[in-house]
Design a protein around this motif. Structure first.
Motif, mmCIF file in Angstrom:
data_model
loop_
_atom_site.group_PDB
_atom_site.id
_atom_site.type_symbol
_atom_site.label_atom_id
_atom_site.label_comp_id
_atom_site.label_asym_id
_atom_site.label_seq_id
_atom_site.Cartn_x
_atom_site.Cartn_y
_atom_site.Cartn_z
ATOM 1 N N GLN A 149 45.278 -7.683 32.353
ATOM 2 C CA GLN A 149 44.043 -8.269 32.532
ATOM 3 C C GLN A 149 42.664 -8.007 33.008
ATOM 4 O O GLN A 149 42.100 -7.932 33.369
ATOM 5 C CB GLN A 149 44.455 -9.797 32.955
ATOM 6 C CG GLN A 149 45.333 -10.326 31.738
ATOM 7 C CD GLN A 149 46.291 -10.146 31.828
ATOM 8 O OE1 GLN A 149 46.803 -10.185 32.325
ATOM 9 N NE2 GLN A 149 47.152 -10.273 30.810
ATOM 10 N N GLY A 150 43.091 -7.024 33.632
ATOM 11 C CA GLY A 150 42.515 -5.401 34.510
ATOM 12 C C GLY A 150 42.282 -6.471 35.785
ATOM 13 O O GLY A 150 40.989 -5.663 36.440
ATOM 14 N N VAL A 151 43.370 -6.713 36.092
ATOM 15 C CA VAL A 151 43.275 -7.500 37.402
ATOM 16 C C VAL A 151 43.781 -6.476 38.235
ATOM 17 O O VAL A 151 44.907 -6.061 38.082
ATOM 18 C CB VAL A 151 43.825 -8.857 37.967
ATOM 19 C CG1 VAL A 151 44.228 -9.276 39.809
ATOM 20 C CG2 VAL A 151 42.784 -9.789 36.912
ATOM 21 N N ILE A 152 43.064 -5.820 40.039
ATOM 22 C CA ILE A 152 44.150 -4.785 40.202
ATOM 23 C C ILE A 152 45.541 -5.363 41.394
ATOM 24 O O ILE A 152 45.497 -6.920 41.691
ATOM 25 C CB ILE A 152 42.745 -4.575 41.626
ATOM 26 C CG1 ILE A 152 41.465 -3.817 40.935
ATOM 27 C CG2 ILE A 152 43.469 -3.442 42.392
ATOM 28 C CD1 ILE A 152 40.717 -3.508 41.826
ATOM 29 N N ARG A 153 46.208 -5.229 41.102
ATOM 30 C CA ARG A 153 46.862 -5.616 41.821
ATOM 31 C C ARG A 153 48.147 -5.043 42.952
ATOM 32 O O ARG A 153 49.031 -5.625 43.251
ATOM 33 C CB ARG A 153 48.787 -5.808 40.229
ATOM 34 C CG ARG A 153 48.105 -6.289 39.303
ATOM 35 C CD ARG A 153 47.762 -8.597 40.146
ATOM 36 N NE ARG A 153 49.010 -8.712 40.443
ATOM 37 C CZ ARG A 153 49.991 -8.903 39.863
ATOM 38 N NH1 ARG A 153 49.807 -8.981 38.046
ATOM 39 N NH2 ARG A 153 50.675 -10.308 39.676
ATOM 40 N N TYR A 154 47.825 -3.209 42.938
ATOM 41 C CA TYR A 154 47.749 -2.550 44.249
ATOM 42 C C TYR A 154 47.353 -1.743 44.466
ATOM 43 O O TYR A 154 46.987 -1.078 43.410
ATOM 44 C CB TYR A 154 50.192 -2.392 43.773
ATOM 45 C CG TYR A 154 50.518 -1.245 45.147
ATOM 46 C CD1 TYR A 154 50.714 -1.826 46.215
ATOM 47 C CD2 TYR A 154 50.589 -0.021 44.710
ATOM 48 C CE1 TYR A 154 51.301 -1.378 47.102
ATOM 49 C CE2 TYR A 154 51.289 0.313 46.206
ATOM 50 C CZ TYR A 154 51.245 -0.253 47.310
ATOM 51 O OH TYR A 154 52.731 0.636 48.060
ATOM 52 N N ARG A 155 47.544 -1.378 45.676
ATOM 53 C CA ARG A 155 46.762 0.556 46.149
ATOM 54 C C ARG A 155 47.850 0.831 46.794
ATOM 55 O O ARG A 155 48.057 0.981 47.726
ATOM 56 C CB ARG A 155 45.201 -0.332 46.912
ATOM 57 C CG ARG A 155 44.649 0.478 47.169
ATOM 58 C CD ARG A 155 43.862 0.239 48.395
ATOM 59 N NE ARG A 155 42.649 1.237 48.546
ATOM 60 C CZ ARG A 155 42.021 0.928 49.343
ATOM 61 N NH1 ARG A 155 41.312 -0.044 50.062
ATOM 62 N NH2 ARG A 155 40.383 2.371 50.026
#
Length: 182
Positions: A149-155
């Motif tokens: 869905q284009g959600v940032i989950r990790y960096r």
């Protein structure tokens, strides 16, 4: 008189307090930088594609599957070090990687990718660094995991090497499994 006795200990108390604060920093991992965007949608943007500058890319172009977004630049020596690993991930393993060419000359970026191969499904040109600023980028390279869905989950801040990739791969598989359950 009693007040003066306590004033003598004030510098010692300040020194001890600062010592505890600084000592705490010795145990923090400098590669772990908090991000306020974890579990939030990718920031809105409307920027040119590296190969087709007249084509504008938006956050909607990053949706559809669990993917990586790699912030890179030709001026970044660590980006060159990690590029071979990104080629393995994107070209050999078939993982979708989006590139964010950060504060760079698009012509140099095209030449660089022609020379070292292009593992990216799409490359966003962030010449002025505005999208990087919205992401909280400290510098290149940085790599993000995006869900379908284009959600940032990790960096991840720093180079993606084999060890880091194995960790990212496991996280991506877990995120994909979560999406299958929904």
């Amino acid at each position: 008189m009693k007040m003066r006795k306590w004033l003598v200990f004030t510098p010692l108390a300040i020194f001890l307090g600062m010592g505890v604060f600084l000592l705490q920093g010795l145990f923090n991992d400098p590669r772990v930088l908090p991000s306020a965007l974890i579990n939030k949608p990718f920031p809105e943007f409307n920027l040119p594609s590296l190969y087709e500058p007249e084509t504008r890319l938006t956050q909607d172009d990053l949706k559809g599957e669990v993917a990586l977004l790699n912030v890179w630049a030709t001026w970044c020596p660590t980006c060159k070090e990690e590029h071979e690993q990104l080629n393995r991930i994107g070209l050999q393993e078939g993982v979708t990687i989006y590139g964010l060419n950060y504060k760079d000359d698009p012509e140099l970026a095209r030449e660089w990718l022609a020379q070292y191969l292009d593992p990216y499904a799409k490359v966003i040109v962030d010449a002025d660094g505005r999208l990087g600023l919205d992401l909280g980028v400290y510098g290149a390279p940085e790599t993000y995991i995006l869900d379908a869905q284009g959600v940032i989950r990790y960096r991840h801040v720093g180079e993606v090497n084999e060890k880091v990739w194995q960790n990212l791969k496991g996280l991506m598989q877990a995120i994909a499994a979560e999406g299958d359950e929904v």
